[in-house]
Design a protein around this motif. Structure first.
Motif, PDB file in Angstrom:
ATOM      1  N   UNK A   9      15.009  14.962 -94.682  1.00 24.97           N
ATOM      2  CA  UNK A   9      14.845  14.175 -95.910  1.00 24.97           C
ATOM      3  C   UNK A   9      15.761  12.949 -95.930  1.00 24.97           C
ATOM      4  N   UNK A  10      16.465  12.731 -94.826  1.00 19.52           N
ATOM      5  CA  UNK A  10      17.394  11.600 -94.704  1.00 19.52           C
ATOM      6  C   UNK A  10      18.517  11.643 -95.733  1.00 19.52           C
ATOM      7  N   UNK A  11      18.968  12.848 -96.074  1.00 21.36           N
ATOM      8  CA  UNK A  11      20.127  12.992 -96.955  1.00 21.36           C
ATOM      9  C   UNK A  11      21.417  13.025 -96.149  1.00 21.36           C
ATOM     10  N   UNK A  12      21.310  13.392 -94.884  1.00 24.43           N
ATOM     11  CA  UNK A  12      22.469  13.412 -93.991  1.00 24.43           C
ATOM     12  C   UNK A  12      21.975  13.329 -92.554  1.00 24.43           C
ATOM     13  N   UNK A  48      24.973   4.977 -83.546  1.00 20.01           N
ATOM     14  CA  UNK A  48      23.666   4.890 -84.199  1.00 20.01           C
ATOM     15  C   UNK A  48      23.597   5.813 -85.417  1.00 20.01           C
ATOM     16  N   UNK A  49      24.078   7.034 -85.256  1.00 17.76           N
ATOM     17  CA  UNK A  49      24.055   8.001 -86.356  1.00 17.76           C
ATOM     18  C   UNK A  49      24.961   7.550 -87.501  1.00 17.76           C
ATOM     19  N   UNK A  50      26.100   6.961 -87.171  1.00 12.27           N
ATOM     20  CA  UNK A  50      27.006   6.453 -88.207  1.00 12.27           C
ATOM     21  C   UNK A  50      26.332   5.330 -88.993  1.00 12.27           C
ATOM     22  N   UNK A  51      25.620   4.477 -88.282  1.00 13.83           N
ATOM     23  CA  UNK A  51      24.891   3.383 -88.939  1.00 13.83           C
ATOM     24  C   UNK A  51      23.813   3.940 -89.878  1.00 13.83           C
ATOM     25  N   UNK A  52      23.079   4.924 -89.401  1.00 12.49           N
ATOM     26  CA  UNK A  52      22.037   5.546 -90.220  1.00 12.49           C
ATOM     27  C   UNK A  52      22.657   6.232 -91.440  1.00 12.49           C
ATOM     28  N   UNK A  53      23.772   6.929 -91.232  1.00 12.98           N
ATOM     29  CA  UNK A  53      24.451   7.615 -92.337  1.00 12.98           C
ATOM     30  C   UNK A  53      24.923   6.610 -93.385  1.00 12.98           C
ATOM     31  N   UNK A  54      25.401   5.457 -92.943  1.00 10.22           N
ATOM     32  CA  UNK A  54      25.846   4.420 -93.869  1.00 10.22           C
ATOM     33  C   UNK A  54      24.679   3.904 -94.707  1.00 10.22           C
ATOM     34  N   UNK A  55      23.540   3.683 -94.056  1.00  9.91           N
ATOM     35  CA  UNK A  55      22.347   3.246 -94.780  1.00  9.91           C
ATOM     36  C   UNK A  55      21.919   4.288 -95.813  1.00  9.91           C
ATOM     37  N   UNK A  56      21.983   5.577 -95.431  1.00  8.11           N
ATOM     38  CA  UNK A  56      21.631   6.652 -96.355  1.00  8.11           C
ATOM     39  C   UNK A  56      22.567   6.672 -97.549  1.00  8.11           C
ATOM     40  N   UNK A 103      23.507   5.951-103.270  1.00  8.04           N
ATOM     41  CA  UNK A 103      24.253   5.359-104.381  1.00  8.04           C
ATOM     42  C   UNK A 103      23.317   4.599-105.304  1.00  8.04           C
ATOM     43  N   UNK A 104      22.351   3.880-104.721  1.00 12.05           N
ATOM     44  CA  UNK A 104      21.385   3.149-105.535  1.00 12.05           C
ATOM     45  C   UNK A 104      20.545   4.107-106.372  1.00 12.05           C
ATOM     46  N   UNK A 105      20.101   5.188-105.751  1.00 12.61           N
ATOM     47  CA  UNK A 105      19.309   6.187-106.489  1.00 12.61           C
ATOM     48  C   UNK A 105      20.117   6.775-107.632  1.00 12.61           C
ATOM     49  N   UNK A 106      21.375   7.099-107.343  1.00  7.01           N
ATOM     50  CA  UNK A 106      22.238   7.690-108.358  1.00  7.01           C
ATOM     51  C   UNK A 106      22.417   6.717-109.535  1.00  7.01           C
ATOM     52  N   UNK A 107      22.605   5.439-109.220  1.00 10.04           N
ATOM     53  CA  UNK A 107      22.772   4.419-110.256  1.00 10.04           C
ATOM     54  C   UNK A 107      21.514   4.313-111.112  1.00 10.04           C
TER      55      UNK A 107
END
Length: 146
Positions: A36-39, A82-90, A95-99
């Protein structure tokens, strides 16, 4: 993209989330969060995941890894980046969803409060105590009935 790839390759192999989780020694919920791209998995688990699904790690990432990278450690470093970059995007997306949900909640609460105030004001406009006019009208009605 990573989550979709994990799910697609898992389903192609006919594995359930539980089966993949057992092979990687993680929980089923962890697999669900990845899909689900949560982590994202860490680099070491990511390599094991690719082995379990019998695909190249670059296929799971959906990117090409330079063929200059030769050692396993170098490859893991590339995957970790690559995974760190993806995690940052997630994280940004979460944060946007939470806002957005916070804003919706506040707006809903304001609407409820305004509605309650309007109801209270409407009720307050009706007096439970009779006015002089009400008493006179009632007395006149009684006199007419007699």
């Amino acid at each position: 993209m990573l989550g979709e790839n994990i799910k697609t390759y898992r389903q192609k192999k006919g594995y359930t989330q539980e089966e993949v989780a057992n092979r990687l020694h993680v929980t089923r919920q962890t697999i669900s969060k990845w899909e689900k791209n949560y982590s994202v998995p860490d680099a070491e688990v990511f390599v094991k995941l690719a082995d379990v699904l019998e695909v190249q790690t670059s296929q799971l990432l959906g990117v090409k890894v330079d063929s200059d990278v030769q050692t396993t450690e170098e490859k893991q470093n590339v995957y970790a980046e690559q995974l760190a970059h993806i995690a940052e995007q997630m994280a940004v997306r979460n944060r946007q969803r939470k806002r957005i949900w916070k804003t919706i909640g506040i707006a809903f609460a304001v609407i409820i409060v305004v509605y309650i105030i309007l109801i209270v004001m409407n009720i307050a406009s009706f007096s439970v105590y009779p006015t002089k006019e009400d008493v006179q009208t009632h007395e006149e009605t009684i006199m007419l009935e007699e």
